[in-house]
Design a protein around this motif. Structure first.
Motif, mmCIF file in Angstrom:
data_model
loop_
_atom_site.group_PDB
_atom_site.id
_atom_site.type_symbol
_atom_site.label_atom_id
_atom_site.label_comp_id
_atom_site.label_asym_id
_atom_site.label_seq_id
_atom_site.Cartn_x
_atom_site.Cartn_y
_atom_site.Cartn_z
ATOM 1 N N LEU A 12 0.810 -1.215 0.000
ATOM 2 C CA LEU A 12 0.000 0.000 0.000
ATOM 3 C C LEU A 12 0.843 1.266 0.000
ATOM 4 O O LEU A 12 0.415 2.293 -0.539
ATOM 5 N N THR A 13 2.021 1.214 0.618
ATOM 6 C CA THR A 13 2.834 2.420 0.743
ATOM 7 C C THR A 13 4.284 2.157 0.360
ATOM 8 O O THR A 13 4.748 1.017 0.363
ATOM 9 N N ILE A 14 4.983 3.250 0.038
ATOM 10 C CA ILE A 14 6.432 3.224 -0.150
ATOM 11 C C ILE A 14 7.029 4.396 0.609
ATOM 12 O O ILE A 14 6.322 5.329 0.986
ATOM 13 N N ARG A 15 8.330 4.348 0.828
ATOM 14 C CA ARG A 15 8.984 5.360 1.657
ATOM 15 C C ARG A 15 10.325 5.734 1.039
ATOM 16 O O ARG A 15 11.029 4.865 0.509
ATOM 17 N N HIS A 16 10.680 7.022 1.086
ATOM 18 C CA HIS A 16 11.982 7.441 0.571
ATOM 19 C C HIS A 16 12.509 8.619 1.369
ATOM 20 O O HIS A 16 11.762 9.280 2.088
ATOM 21 N N ARG A 17 13.810 8.871 1.236
ATOM 22 C CA ARG A 17 14.477 9.936 1.988
ATOM 23 C C ARG A 17 14.163 11.310 1.414
ATOM 24 O O ARG A 17 14.014 11.497 0.213
ATOM 25 N N SER A 18 14.089 12.300 2.297
ATOM 26 C CA SER A 18 13.919 13.690 1.877
ATOM 27 C C SER A 18 15.152 14.178 1.131
ATOM 28 O O SER A 18 16.283 13.844 1.484
ATOM 29 N N GLU A 19 14.931 14.974 0.099
ATOM 30 C CA GLU A 19 16.052 15.599 -0.599
ATOM 31 C C GLU A 19 16.615 16.771 0.193
ATOM 32 O O GLU A 19 17.756 17.188 -0.035
ATOM 33 N N ALA A 20 15.818 17.313 1.110
ATOM 34 C CA ALA A 20 16.272 18.475 1.880
ATOM 35 C C ALA A 20 17.063 18.044 3.114
ATOM 36 O O ALA A 20 18.206 18.449 3.301
ATOM 37 N N ASP A 21 16.453 17.239 3.963
ATOM 38 C CA ASP A 21 17.077 16.760 5.196
ATOM 39 C C ASP A 21 17.148 15.241 5.117
ATOM 40 O O ASP A 21 16.132 14.554 5.271
ATOM 41 N N ARG A 22 18.339 14.684 4.884
ATOM 42 C CA ARG A 22 18.482 13.254 4.643
ATOM 43 C C ARG A 22 18.135 12.409 5.866
ATOM 44 O O ARG A 22 17.968 11.202 5.759
ATOM 45 N N ARG A 23 18.006 13.033 7.021
ATOM 46 C CA ARG A 23 17.584 12.297 8.213
ATOM 47 C C ARG A 23 16.077 12.069 8.219
ATOM 48 O O ARG A 23 15.564 11.291 9.011
ATOM 49 N N ARG A 24 15.402 12.737 7.325
ATOM 50 C CA ARG A 24 13.946 12.693 7.276
ATOM 51 C C ARG A 24 13.495 11.831 6.098
ATOM 52 O O ARG A 24 14.189 11.723 5.098
ATOM 53 N N SER A 25 12.329 11.198 6.219
ATOM 54 C CA SER A 25 11.789 10.412 5.113
ATOM 55 C C SER A 25 10.313 10.736 4.951
ATOM 56 O O SER A 25 9.679 11.325 5.839
ATOM 57 N N TYR A 26 9.778 10.363 3.792
ATOM 58 C CA TYR A 26 8.367 10.587 3.503
ATOM 59 C C TYR A 26 7.715 9.276 3.088
ATOM 60 O O TYR A 26 8.305 8.448 2.399
ATOM 61 N N VAL A 27 6.482 9.108 3.528
ATOM 62 C CA VAL A 27 5.675 7.943 3.173
ATOM 63 C C VAL A 27 4.629 8.400 2.163
ATOM 64 O O VAL A 27 4.013 9.452 2.323
ATOM 65 N N ARG A 28 4.436 7.593 1.117
ATOM 66 C CA ARG A 28 3.428 7.906 0.118
ATOM 67 C C ARG A 28 2.707 6.625 -0.280
ATOM 68 O O ARG A 28 3.182 5.516 -0.030
ATOM 69 N N LEU A 29 1.550 6.780 -0.898
ATOM 70 C CA LEU A 29 0.847 5.625 -1.420
ATOM 71 C C LEU A 29 1.584 5.080 -2.630
ATOM 72 O O LEU A 29 2.078 5.840 -3.462
ATOM 73 N N ALA A 30 1.642 3.772 -2.752
ATOM 74 C CA ALA A 30 2.203 3.147 -3.935
ATOM 75 C C ALA A 30 1.243 3.355 -5.105
ATOM 76 O O ALA A 30 0.024 3.487 -4.919
ATOM 77 N N ALA A 31 1.790 3.417 -6.319
ATOM 78 C CA ALA A 31 0.957 3.593 -7.507
ATOM 79 C C ALA A 31 -0.057 2.453 -7.599
ATOM 80 O O ALA A 31 0.295 1.284 -7.473
#
Length: 224
Positions: free
Chosen positions: A64-83
């Motif tokens: 249902l979801t995927i996760r990747h690192r922020s381009e701004a702060d590499r310590r941070r990540s974002y969760v989004r819905l998978a296509a």
């Protein structure tokens, strides 16, 4: 439960099982609008970080979801819905807006493309702006727009504080802009910056990502 190797029916069952939990259903409702960092989800849901991590793992393993690192702060990540994660399921939330305002840092690529794409699929007006606008639209953005039948050449980057108005539904389309701005009404899309690579492929990837998100969100935003 990992959905690899399972039939489409079994994968669908796994998704329904994951969504049967109220907290996970709430997370998915939020993600149908945009991307969230785990910290932002924790604040929205008011739950301990270890419990949130459990729910996020379950959503990820069911596809249902995927996760990747922020381009701004590499310590941070974002969760989004998978296509295609919610094919056959109807998101619960709708939003009323006078106008949709797409925001990135320089207002030279992603936000301009998003506003142009939005105008093709929705009657709700759209525009774009930047927190630190560039002097001109990026050539890569102009080129990819042209390849898809759109013209960005006459558009000019504009500053957010000169564009934003009451009733705007704001969509940040870059991590830097989202992490710089707080308290704005709207959602975030963590779209990779095509200018970092500057290749035609990078701009095509950004265009495809934005187009997918625009088509998902447009039916759920009504004129206020």
């Amino acid at each position: 439960m990992n959905i690899e190797g399972k039939s489409p029916f079994q994968a669908r069952v796994a998704k329904y099982a994951a969504l049967a939990d109220p907290a996970r259903l709430r997370i998915v409702d939020l993600l149908t609008l945009g991307d969230f960092s785990p910290m932002e989800l924790q604040a929205e849901l008011g739950m301990p970080s270890n419990l949130l991590s459990h729910h996020l793992r379950t959503l990820a393993t069911t596809g249902l979801t995927i996760r990747h690192r922020s381009e701004a702060d590499r310590r941070r990540s974002y969760v989004r819905l998978a296509a295609g994660a919610l094919e056959g399921l109807v998101p619960a939330a709708e939003h009323g807006a006078r106008r949709v305002l797409f925001v990135c840092t320089r207002n030279s690529a992603r936000s301009q493309l998003a506003a142009a794409l939005w105008q093709q699929v929705s009657e709700v007006p759209s525009t774009s702006a930047g927190t630190h606008p560039a002097e001109r639209i990026a050539e890569g953005a102009i080129d990819v727009a042209r390849r898809h039948g759109m013209d960005l050449e006459d558009r000019t980057p504009r500053r957010l504080d000169l564009v934003a108005g009451e009733g705007d539904f704001i969509v940040t389309v870059c991590d830097n802009a989202h992490e710089e701005l707080t308290g704005l009404r709207g959602v975030h899309w963590s779209v990779r910056d095509p200018l970092r690579l500057g290749t035609a492929e990078a701009f095509e990837d950004a265009f495809a990502d934005i187009a997918h998100r625009v088509n998902d969100l447009a039916p759920r935003v009504r004129a206020a």
